[in-house]
Design a protein around this motif. Structure first.
Motif, PDB file in Angstrom:
ATOM      1  N   LYS A 139       4.885   3.009  25.760  1.00  0.00           N
ATOM      2  CA  LYS A 139       3.480   2.235  26.635  1.00  0.00           C
ATOM      3  C   LYS A 139       3.920   1.375  27.266  1.00  0.00           C
ATOM      4  O   LYS A 139       4.570   0.349  26.682  1.00  0.00           O
ATOM      5  CB  LYS A 139       2.660   1.855  25.177  1.00  0.00           C
ATOM      6  CG  LYS A 139       1.281   1.175  25.606  1.00  0.00           C
ATOM      7  CD  LYS A 139       0.725   1.085  24.144  1.00  0.00           C
ATOM      8  CE  LYS A 139      -1.025   0.366  24.738  1.00  0.00           C
ATOM      9  NZ  LYS A 139      -0.957  -0.076  23.710  1.00  0.00           N
TER      10      LYS A 139
ATOM     11  N   ARG B  85       6.921   5.077  31.851  1.00  0.00           N
ATOM     12  CA  ARG B  85       5.327   6.551  32.066  1.00  0.00           C
ATOM     13  C   ARG B  85       6.709   8.030  31.704  1.00  0.00           C
ATOM     14  O   ARG B  85       6.448   8.491  30.967  1.00  0.00           O
ATOM     15  CB  ARG B  85       5.100   6.811  33.344  1.00  0.00           C
ATOM     16  CG  ARG B  85       4.734   8.315  33.546  1.00  0.00           C
ATOM     17  CD  ARG B  85       4.010   8.564  35.169  1.00  0.00           C
ATOM     18  NE  ARG B  85       2.592   6.975  35.219  1.00  0.00           N
ATOM     19  CZ  ARG B  85       2.241   6.981  35.901  1.00  0.00           C
ATOM     20  NH1 ARG B  85       2.228   7.453  37.138  1.00  0.00           N
ATOM     21  NH2 ARG B  85       1.065   6.072  35.740  1.00  0.00           N
TER      22      ARG B  85
ATOM     23  N   HIS C  89      10.122   8.049  30.078  1.00  0.00           N
ATOM     24  CA  HIS C  89      10.246   7.674  28.804  1.00  0.00           C
ATOM     25  C   HIS C  89       8.989   7.999  27.269  1.00  0.00           C
ATOM     26  O   HIS C  89       9.337   7.783  26.709  1.00  0.00           O
ATOM     27  CB  HIS C  89      11.157   7.002  28.497  1.00  0.00           C
ATOM     28  CG  HIS C  89      12.768   7.066  29.071  1.00  0.00           C
ATOM     29  ND1 HIS C  89      13.147   7.788  28.896  1.00  0.00           N
ATOM     30  CD2 HIS C  89      12.583   6.354  30.570  1.00  0.00           C
ATOM     31  CE1 HIS C  89      14.748   7.637  29.181  1.00  0.00           C
ATOM     32  NE2 HIS C  89      14.679   6.781  30.697  1.00  0.00           N
ATOM     33  N   LYS C  90       7.686   8.520  28.220  1.00  0.00           N
ATOM     34  CA  LYS C  90       7.009   8.407  27.186  1.00  0.00           C
ATOM     35  C   LYS C  90       6.483   7.021  26.489  1.00  0.00           C
ATOM     36  O   LYS C  90       6.460   7.263  25.083  1.00  0.00           O
ATOM     37  CB  LYS C  90       6.596   9.577  26.760  1.00  0.00           C
ATOM     38  CG  LYS C  90       6.273  10.701  27.383  1.00  0.00           C
ATOM     39  CD  LYS C  90       6.323  11.890  26.597  1.00  0.00           C
ATOM     40  CE  LYS C  90       6.156  13.111  27.952  1.00  0.00           C
ATOM     41  NZ  LYS C  90       7.218  13.241  28.602  1.00  0.00           N
TER      42      LYS C  90
END
Length: 268
Positions: A122, A117, A119-120
């Motif tokens: 999935k 989350r 480091h964005k």
């Protein structure tokens, strides 16, 4: 009956003092984590649109902490709660062994959710790549168990039986080596194939890991002199088997979910 010579491997590589030594157990865990992060970064680099550079190498420290803390707490809570309740300081003596895979898995999942989350990335993609390489770390861990002479197998008269010092000098299955093969080499090969065929179906490889490890552990437990859980006892299933059943069930459910949710793979 032929019996392989007595297990007399020294778990200590070298010792500086009574309070400071280098152990094969710690080196094995470190080598496993380093390999997993390095191999995962190599796989992720082929999907630059989905993964930042060095995303796995950058989480190496947090991954190690998640494994150690989760694995140790799992051993305390699942298997040896009564023992550690009266010896709380020994919880920190991780160099003596005593790590639960299922506890370590929970720790890694929690850390991965937070890290992905931040480091964005999935989460399911992150876990797919990680799951492919984790079996190699498991293999290192089982070899460390063998070196420590712990988690040995049931008494047997097979030709490759080994007497372990902690096992009463009785010839036993080297179940650590069975697990190193099943949970490590075999599972790694299966997951590599699944990832190659279905890596565009996010979550499928990670779900397959839950199923594959659960099945491998369930089978291996029949040869292992298994521990019972602190909070539940069964006359038919060992502690490891009881903890593996939910993994298999959850893995099957997630596999079906992710397979239906993912778009069909477009062949090149």
């Amino acid at each position: 009956m032929f019996v392989i010579p007595f297990h007399n491997i020294d778990p200590v590589i070298f010792q500086i003092s009574s309070a400071m030594s280098l152990n094969w157990y710690g080196i094995s865990y470190l080598a496993g984590v380093v390999f997993v992060m390095w191999a995962s970064d190599r796989m992720a680099s082929k999907r630059p649109a989905e993964f930042p550079a060095n995303v796995y190498k950058n989480c190496m420290f947090w991954g190690m902490m998640a494994i150690v803390i989760g694995g140790r707490l799992g051993d305390v809570l699942f298997y040896n709660f009564d023992y550690y309740m009266y010896r709380p300081l020994e919880i920190f003596a991780t160099w003596k062994g005593g790590m639960s895979f299922h506890g370590g898995l929970i720790g890694v999942i929690i850390a991965a959710v937070l890290y992905a989350r931040y480091h964005k990335v999935k989460f399911t993609n992150f876990m797919d790549v990680l799951s492919v390489n984790v079996p190699i770390a498991l293999m290192f861990g089982r070899l460390a168990n063998f070196i420590n002479g712990e988690l040995y197998g049931r008494p047997t008269d097979v030709a490759w039986a080994i007497p372990f010092p902690k096992g009463g000098n009785i010839p036993r299955h080297p179940s650590q080596l069975y697990e190193a093969m099943l949970e490590g080499v075999v599972l790694y090969g299966v997951l590599r194939l699944i990832y190659k065929c279905a890596h565009k179906k996010s979550g499928v490889t990670a779900s397959s890991f839950l199923i594959g490890y659960g099945l491998a552990r369930f089978v291996a437990e029949y040869f292992r002199d298994s521990e019972t859980l602190s909070w539940f006892h069964s006359n038919w299933l060992s502690g490891g088997q009881i903890l593996s059943v939910p993994m298999i069930v959850i893995g099957i459910g997630l596999l079906g979910f992710f397979w239906r949710q993912s778009k069909p793979e477009t062949r090149q």
